[in-house]
Enzyme design. Structure first.
Site, mmCIF file in Angstrom:
data_model
loop_
_atom_site.group_PDB
_atom_site.id
_atom_site.type_symbol
_atom_site.label_atom_id
_atom_site.label_comp_id
_atom_site.label_asym_id
_atom_site.label_seq_id
_atom_site.Cartn_x
_atom_site.Cartn_y
_atom_site.Cartn_z
ATOM 1 N N CYS A 185 0.822 -1.222 0.000
ATOM 2 C CA CYS A 185 0.000 0.000 0.000
ATOM 3 C C CYS A 185 0.850 1.264 0.000
ATOM 4 O O CYS A 185 0.349 2.349 -0.275
ATOM 5 C CB CYS A 185 -0.943 0.005 1.194
ATOM 6 S SG CYS A 185 -2.146 -1.327 1.168
ATOM 7 N N HIS A 215 -2.884 7.312 2.227
ATOM 8 C CA HIS A 215 -3.346 6.044 1.667
ATOM 9 C C HIS A 215 -4.761 5.799 2.179
ATOM 10 O O HIS A 215 -5.041 5.947 3.370
ATOM 11 C CB HIS A 215 -2.406 4.914 2.079
ATOM 12 C CG HIS A 215 -2.999 3.556 1.880
ATOM 13 N ND1 HIS A 215 -3.570 3.179 0.684
ATOM 14 C CD2 HIS A 215 -3.141 2.502 2.727
ATOM 15 C CE1 HIS A 215 -4.030 1.936 0.817
ATOM 16 N NE2 HIS A 215 -3.791 1.509 2.041
ATOM 17 N N ASN A 264 -10.248 0.336 -0.279
ATOM 18 C CA ASN A 264 -8.795 0.413 -0.180
ATOM 19 C C ASN A 264 -8.208 -0.212 -1.435
ATOM 20 O O ASN A 264 -8.296 -1.418 -1.627
ATOM 21 C CB ASN A 264 -8.356 -0.335 1.090
ATOM 22 C CG ASN A 264 -6.845 -0.408 1.262
ATOM 23 O OD1 ASN A 264 -6.083 -0.204 0.315
ATOM 24 N ND2 ASN A 264 -6.411 -0.717 2.467
#
Lengths: 85, 339
Positions: free
Chosen positions: B128, B264, B295
């Site tokens: 990520c 993020h 996500n």
């Protein structure tokens, strides 16, 4: 060293900021999850805030056992003196 | 004959020079997946998923939306917005965790699809945090004069890596691609990176087994993503606030100088915790793309950046703090001038 009243005030402030309840509702007999709408993620945040403000380290393994506001106040008070189990 | 008789002298690349993001592009898969579609399989509900993560919908890619398809579209849009032709790109960096081939690198196919020839093309593996790692590398390449322009892509098909029966992760992730072009600038447009990794915590976000397990035990279940959610939450909302503060300090800025915070997009609860801890002024636009994109791992920051600009919530030239964090545990943060 913080007094019990100071610790309670810090817990109340953190619960208010992170989960919403009024500081006056955050009394020792209240359950974080059942009375104050604090879920496990909010509890993590409250723990982080208290670590920062009170200068104590609260491990995840301990945070799980803090059911009521009184549990938290008592644990932090004991941790300050090195007496926490 | 001695090897030291030549008269040539080694010359380094020109530089240093300032860098900035010149353009951003995005691709969101067509299919929108609601919480109601996911909830029954994991014994959950829309209400629980929203309260736990803030996520209401996410996009999942179909068979005609491969990682390369999505990346080529996002990359092409970023090039067009930057006004840079494909042959002006000297390197393509793909940040991803869902390119399911050990070789060749996913970036090579994407470069070819976009018509970028004669450029380096490689993948960056930092989960990520991959996009902000790749952005830092791209900026340094341009800054040093190694290349003039780098295409940085963050792309994921997280739906391929998920355990769709895992009630702690099945609702969190989505698919998509975002891209930026990094090039030279007269003024600083990409600040110093603050980054790091803690491999002692590699088990916090990982795969249930490595690929070789399938070779030796073909009946083994797919090595899907696993995550210790509360541990990640604690790390992300605590340590990332410190990383944000350090990044601002190293950039010579304060929170009040920011136009936007683009962390993020892991979980809305993490973003809200960061905002609270950083005491951001109300004037700072906060990316909350996670609400209807989920996500998307390495794709989340460029997707959220494109969304903030597209919605008109921020304008070109403003300063945005980017913070990538995830499996590793790895993180990378920098302040950029918005394209």
């Amino acid at each position: 060293m913080h007094t019990t009243d100071e610790i309670l005030a810090a817990v109340a402030e953190a619960v208010h900021e992170i989960a919403g309840p009024d500081v006056h509702e955050v009394r020792p007999d209240k359950s974080f999850a059942d009375d104050l709408d604090v879920d496990s993620l909010a509890m993590v945040e409250i723990t982080l805030a208290l670590e920062e403000r009170l200068g104590v380290a609260i491990p995840d393994s301990e945070a799980k056992n803090l059911v009521t506001v009184g549990d938290a106040v008592e644990w932090i008070g004991a941790a300050q003196t090195g007496a926490a189990a | 004959m001695s090897s030291s008789t030549g008269t040539g002298r080694l010359r380094s690349a020109p530089g240093p020079r300032h860098t900035r993001i010149l353009g951003v592009g995005a691709y969101r898969p067509v299919r929108v997946v609601t919480n109601d579609e996911i909830a029954p399989r994991i014994g959950s509900s829309d209400e629980w998923i929203v309260s736990r993560s803030g996520i209401r919908t996410r996009h999942w890619a179909g068979p005609d939306e491969t990682l390369a398809d999505m990346s080529a579209i996002a990359g092409g849009k970023a090039l067009a917005e930057a006004g840079v032709a494909p042959d002006g790109i000297g390197c393509v960096l793909l940040a991803t965790s869902t390119h399911f081939r050990q070789l060749p690198a996913g970036a090579t196919e994407i470069a070819d699809r976009i018509g970028i020839r004669g450029a380096a093309a490689l993948d960056v593996s930092a989960a990520c945090a991959g996009f902000t790692h790749a952005l830092a590398l791209a900026s340094d390449m341009v800054r040093a004069g190694t290349v003039d322009h780098v295409l940085v892509i963050g792309a994921e098909r997280m739906s391929d890596l998920l355990d769709h029966d895992d009630r702690s992760t099945a609702f969190l992730f989505g698919d998509g691609a975002g891209a930026v072009v990094v090039g030279p600038s007269d003024t600083p447009g990409i600040g110093p990176v603050v980054w790091g990794a803690d491999g002692s915590r590699a088990d916090v976000i990982t795969q249930s087994a490595d690929w070789r397990r399938l070779r030796h035990d073909p009946g083994h279940r797919f090595p899907a993503l696993t995550m210790q959610g509360p541990t990640v939450f604690r790390w992300a909302s605590g340590t990332m606030a410190e990383v944000a503060a350090e990044t601002l300090e190293r950039s010579g800025l304060t929170a009040g100088d920011l136009t936007a915070l683009i962390p993020h997009q892991a979980n809305l609860r993490i973003t809200d915790a960061l905002v609270r801890t950083l005491k951001l002024p109300d004037t700072v636009a906060v990316a909350r793309d996670v609400v209807d994109t989920g996500n998307t791992s390495a794709a989340s920051i460029p997707l959220a950046m494109e969304r903030l600009l597209g919605d008109g919530r921020v304008t070109s030239g403003g300063l945005a703090l980017l913070i990538g964090f995830g499996a590793g545990l790895s993180y990378a943060a920098q302040v950029v001038t918005l394209p």
